[in-house]
Write an enzyme that holds these catalytic residues in place. Structure first.
Site, mmCIF file in Angstrom:
data_model
loop_
_atom_site.group_PDB
_atom_site.id
_atom_site.type_symbol
_atom_site.label_atom_id
_atom_site.label_comp_id
_atom_site.label_asym_id
_atom_site.label_seq_id
_atom_site.Cartn_x
_atom_site.Cartn_y
_atom_site.Cartn_z
ATOM 1 C CE1 TYR A 21 -3.095 -2.991 0.211
ATOM 2 C CE2 TYR A 21 -3.343 -2.615 2.557
ATOM 3 C CZ TYR A 21 -3.640 -3.334 1.414
ATOM 4 O OH TYR A 21 -4.497 -4.404 1.499
ATOM 5 C CB SER A 28 -13.522 -4.326 -0.456
ATOM 6 O OG SER A 28 -12.188 -4.006 -0.808
ATOM 7 N NE ARG A 38 -12.647 -3.224 -4.548
ATOM 8 C CZ ARG A 38 -11.395 -3.578 -4.322
ATOM 9 N NH1 ARG A 38 -10.505 -2.677 -4.021
ATOM 10 N NH2 ARG A 38 -11.028 -4.849 -4.392
ATOM 11 N N GLY A 92 -23.765 4.223 -0.174
ATOM 12 C CA GLY A 92 -24.559 5.242 -0.855
ATOM 13 C C GLY A 92 -23.890 6.605 -0.864
HETATM 14 N N1 LIG Z 1 -6.160 -8.575 0.888
HETATM 15 C C1 LIG Z 1 -6.418 -7.827 -0.155
HETATM 16 O O1 LIG Z 1 -6.111 -8.175 -1.300
HETATM 17 C C2 LIG Z 1 -7.128 -6.511 0.053
HETATM 18 C C3 LIG Z 1 -7.694 -5.824 -1.038
HETATM 19 C C4 LIG Z 1 -8.363 -4.611 -0.791
HETATM 20 C C5 LIG Z 1 -8.453 -4.121 0.513
HETATM 21 N N2 LIG Z 1 -7.866 -4.803 1.554
HETATM 22 C C6 LIG Z 1 -7.968 -4.327 2.954
HETATM 23 O O2 LIG Z 1 -9.322 -4.107 3.269
HETATM 24 C C7 LIG Z 1 -9.502 -2.790 3.775
HETATM 25 C C8 LIG Z 1 -10.888 -2.273 3.433
HETATM 26 O O3 LIG Z 1 -11.159 -2.368 2.054
HETATM 27 P P1 LIG Z 1 -11.404 -1.109 1.110
HETATM 28 O O4 LIG Z 1 -10.815 0.099 1.722
HETATM 29 O O5 LIG Z 1 -11.003 -1.550 -0.238
HETATM 30 O O6 LIG Z 1 -12.992 -0.967 1.001
HETATM 31 P P2 LIG Z 1 -14.216 -0.726 1.993
HETATM 32 O O7 LIG Z 1 -13.817 -0.940 3.390
HETATM 33 O O8 LIG Z 1 -15.336 -1.507 1.431
HETATM 34 O O9 LIG Z 1 -14.542 0.822 1.720
HETATM 35 C C9 LIG Z 1 -13.641 1.853 2.006
HETATM 36 C C10 LIG Z 1 -14.258 3.157 1.513
HETATM 37 O O10 LIG Z 1 -15.467 3.398 2.205
HETATM 38 C C11 LIG Z 1 -15.500 4.703 2.767
HETATM 39 N N3 LIG Z 1 -16.190 4.543 4.060
HETATM 40 C C12 LIG Z 1 -15.762 3.878 5.152
HETATM 41 N N4 LIG Z 1 -16.680 3.913 6.143
HETATM 42 C C13 LIG Z 1 -17.721 4.615 5.641
HETATM 43 C C14 LIG Z 1 -18.975 4.993 6.184
HETATM 44 N N5 LIG Z 1 -19.335 4.634 7.418
HETATM 45 N N6 LIG Z 1 -19.814 5.732 5.401
HETATM 46 C C15 LIG Z 1 -19.469 6.088 4.143
HETATM 47 N N7 LIG Z 1 -18.286 5.749 3.572
HETATM 48 C C16 LIG Z 1 -17.427 5.020 4.324
HETATM 49 C C17 LIG Z 1 -14.049 5.117 2.885
HETATM 50 O O11 LIG Z 1 -13.887 6.510 2.689
HETATM 51 P P3 LIG Z 1 -13.268 7.493 3.822
HETATM 52 O O12 LIG Z 1 -11.830 7.108 4.002
HETATM 53 O O13 LIG Z 1 -13.450 8.837 3.200
HETATM 54 O O14 LIG Z 1 -14.088 7.252 5.045
HETATM 55 C C18 LIG Z 1 -13.388 4.367 1.718
HETATM 56 O O15 LIG Z 1 -13.423 5.127 0.539
HETATM 57 C C19 LIG Z 1 -8.350 -2.000 3.160
HETATM 58 O O16 LIG Z 1 -8.054 -0.830 3.889
HETATM 59 C C20 LIG Z 1 -7.236 -3.014 3.220
HETATM 60 O O17 LIG Z 1 -6.667 -3.027 4.530
HETATM 61 C C21 LIG Z 1 -7.227 -5.987 1.329
#
Ligand SMILES: NC(=O)c1ccc[n+]([C@@H]2O[C@H](COP(=O)([O-])OP(=O)(O)OC[C@H]3O[C@@H](n4cnc5c(N)ncnc54)[C@H](OP(=O)(O)O)[C@@H]3O)[C@@H](O)[C@H]2O)c1
Length: 333
Positions: A68, A220, A224, A229
């Protein structure tokens, strides 16, 4: 529901530490999606997770990876944890590295899990994170050029050396999990799981974790961010990774957006937020499930943590279960 009255705890693996049932993914803190890079706010979010978990007598699971921000993310997490290392359960990953984008690797991400690289990679992660031990060291992706036994064996040596406490996998098949587990216990599997991404329910991986005392860490889990919404998909900029994902394009998006509406309807009915409903559905998939939603905003960590106290009633379960997994898929390195 805006705050958590109590914080349910879940265990990492069979004999690992207890953590708050909702962890914190740090990937977005170094520009994965179109957010302004705001290090003070990101660090405040990590500190908020520590404080909320501590108030409930536990620790948050903090998830990062060497990939990352091309190692910048681990450095940020290291700065956030200065003097506070023992207040979190710290997870990072090895096996995906940042490379210049090319026709062959358009995402600028390559798999590299050669055993000869593992010890150096772990020591570099330890330095960036400012610690002498990683609680959960995860194989980000199996390297097709390397038998998993060789990578996992090198990772197990790190446990023997005291540099790492537990080992986890990410995006593996049941067969790969079995092969690794035969060498050293698999404490966790991290794969995409949300209303839109249900593969682990169908391919046996989620069931495998329950049967083998491993945790399942949905990544995610908010689709994501789009399931909340709060994202205008039509307005995603080109530097936002989500603009590349087929599930947010054209006809696929027209179909997939129905799930966003169902989540919003149930949130209104349950007096919760859409993020909480999406996370509650993931948490309900098993006691071993510890989602790691990503956020860079302290108040959203509070909101997401409160999902652990939200019970979906039968009507909500039925409505959410009958939405369908996303068409158009996602893109995975
Ligand atoms: N193992 C793998 O291959 C892999 C792949 C992808 C991700 N990951 C891990 O999984 C974690 C989470 O996945 P992700 O970040 O891809 O997706 P996610 O958790 O589904 O969504 C993150 C997004 O949602 C927003 N968000 C978070 N809480 C919210 C809420 N309560 N209301 C509205 N929007 C909200 C965040 O924006 P703001 O920051 O503006 O709040 C961010 O843009 C990553 O940080 C990483 O550690 C692992």
């Amino acid at each position: 529901m805006t705050s958590n009255d109590s914080v349910p705890r879940r265990r990492i693996g069979q004999d690992g530490p207890l953590v708050a049932a909702v962890g914190l993914g740090c990937m977005g803190m170094t520009r994965a999606y179109e957010t302004d890079d705001d290090e003070p706010r990101s660090i405040a979010t990590i500190h908020r997770a520590i404080e909320r978990a501590a108030a409930a007598g536990t620790r948050p699971l903090i998830d990062t990876a060497e990939l990352y921000g091309a190692t910048a993310n681990e450095q940020l997490v290291g700065r956030a944890l200065t003097g506070r290392r023992d207040e979190v359960v710290l997870a990072t990953k090895v096996g995906l590295v940042s490379v210049p984008p090319s026709a062959e690797l358009p995402l600028g991400i390559a798999r590299d899990a050669r055993p000869e690289r593992i010890a150096d990679a772990a020591e570099a992660s330890l330095r960036r994170l400012g610690t002498d031990v990683i609680d959960l060291y995860q194989l980000h992706r199996v390297d097709p050029a390397v038998p998993i036994e060789e990578t996992w064996g090198a990772m197990a040596e790190l446990v023997a050396r005291g540099l790492v406490r537990q080992l986890g996998l990410s995006e593996v098949t049941v067969q790969e999990a079995e092969r690794a587990h035969a060498i050293h216990p698999v404490a966790s599997i991290q794969s995409e799981l949300s209303l839109w991404s249900r593969e682990p329910l169908e391919d046996g991986v989620l069931a495998w974790t329950a049967e083998h005392g491993a945790s399942f860490l949905p990544y995610s889990p908010l689709g994501r961010g789009v399931l909340t919404g709060a994202v205008d998909v039509a307005a995603l900029g080109q530097d936002d990774f989500r603009s590349l994902l087929p599930r947010f394009q054209g006809e696929a998006w027209e179909q997939n957006r129905q799930a966003v509406q169902v989540v919003a309807e149930q949130a209104r009915r349950l007096e919760a937020t859409p993020a909480q409903v999406a996370l509650a559905w993931v948490l309900a998939q098993g006691e071993q499930v510890i989602p790691i939603p990503g956020t860079t905003r302290p108040a959203r960590y509070d909101e997401n943590l409160a999902a652990a106290a939200l019970r979906l009633d039968d009507e909500a379960r039925a409505a959410l279960d009958t939405t369908t997994a996303a068409v158009g898929g996602t893109v995975s390195p």
